[in-house]
Design an enzyme around this catalytic site. Structure first.
Site: not given
Ligand code: NAP
Length: 253
Positions: A14, A16, A63, A142, A154, A157-158
């Site tokens: 959470a 970003r 983590d 996703s 991915y 996993a999804k």
């Molecule tokens: P993001 O901007 O990359 O943010 C992901 C966050 O998760 C980051 O703050 C990251 O921390 C944190 N994180 C990663 N590994 C972690 C761990 N082991 N423990 C705790 N926190 C961890 O991604 P997002 O686009 O907001 O995506 C959020 C979710 O939506 C994800 O599950 C993604 O797969 C899903 N999603 C996204 C999209 C899209 O288009 N963006 C589409 C479908 C699904 P760090 O910054 O320290 O790495």
């Protein structure tokens, strides 16, 4: 959300992107929010935004793939905010590559964060939900669950999170707990920016190409996902469970 007790939510990843938008929205709905991310300091911005808007939140570094850190994060949430009855499994990473180039590490990392992370957090939080006879678990799937080139890890996993969600819905329903998955399509975040960079395409062109395939003719925003999660974790959504809600600007199977 109108509610008699202030509920406590844990939102992972959470700091970003989509997770930060979900944390802000749930806080605006009146929940106290544990903002979990790898680095506690990274969560400070989300917490500051919530607190300056009059909400309640704390940042916790953990983590999601580490059992002891997950347990400690839930214990801190209980001690500082109260027992959590809402969990949003949002933390995610990409390690995209075509199958023949995908390393075992790329595979294991993606499984660990998405699947093991959701498993560990759901397991750690469910006892509080059972005790409260109320719970809401939402996991981020996703559109890639339907298959996507370069994302064997991915996508698996999804898709796995969808099966996980349906099973939690079946097992936990009698305790007043619902489990649902939200499956976003193209949402503008650092994750989609990183994908554009990896494939060597300017982000504006990458976004235009994605939007050309989206019926509502725009890219998704983190708030689109947050609004859907807000509904699913609300008191009024207690008869919606085991569902996968595509937030993709158009229909998906
Ligand atoms: P993001 O901007 O990359 O943010 C992901 C966050 O998760 C980051 O703050 C990251 O921390 C944190 N994180 C990663 N590994 C972690 C761990 N082991 N423990 C705790 N926190 C961890 O991604 P997002 O686009 O907001 O995506 C959020 C979710 O939506 C994800 O599950 C993604 O797969 C899903 N999603 C996204 C999209 C899209 O288009 N963006 C589409 C479908 C699904 P760090 O910054 O320290 O790495």
């Amino acid at each position: 959300m109108s509610q008699s007790v202030r509920r406590v939510a844990v939102v992972t990843g959470a700091a970003r992107g989509i997770g930060a938008a979900i944390a802000r929205k749930l806080a605006a709905d009146g929940l106290a929010v544990a903002v979990v991310d790898l680095d506690e300091k990274a969560g400070a911005e989300t917490v500051d935004a919530i607190v300056s808007a009059g909400g309640s939140a704390i940042a916790i570094g953990a983590d999601v793939a580490d059992k002891d850190q997950v347990r400690a994060a839930v214990e801190r949430t209980v001690a500082e905010l109260g027992a959590p009855t809402v969990l949003v499994n949002n933390a995610g990473v990409l390690r995209d590559n075509l199958l023949f180039k995908m390393s075992e590490d790329d595979w294991d990392t993606v499984m660990a964060v998405h699947l093991r992370g959701a498993f560990l957090f759901s397991k750690a939080v469910q006892e509080h939900m059972v005790a409260a006879k109320f719970g809401r678990i939402v996991s981020l799937s996703s559109t890639s669950a339907l298959g996507n080139r370069g994302q064997a890890n991915y996508a698996a996993a999804k898709a796995g999170l969808q099966g996980f969600t349906k099973t939690l819905a079946i097992e936990l329903g009698k305790f007043g707990i619902t489990a649902n998955a939200v499956a976003p399509g193209f949402i503008v975040t650092d994750m989609t920016r990183a994908t554009a960079a990896r494939v060597g395409v300017d982000f504006d062109d990458f976004e235009k190409a994605a939007v050309s395939q989206i019926p509502v003719a725009r890219a998704g925003r983190p708030e689109d996902v947050a609004n859907t999660v807000s509904f699913l974790v609300g008191e009024g959504a207690g008869f919606v469970s085991g569902q996968v809600v595509y937030v993709a600007g158009g229909p998906r199977d």
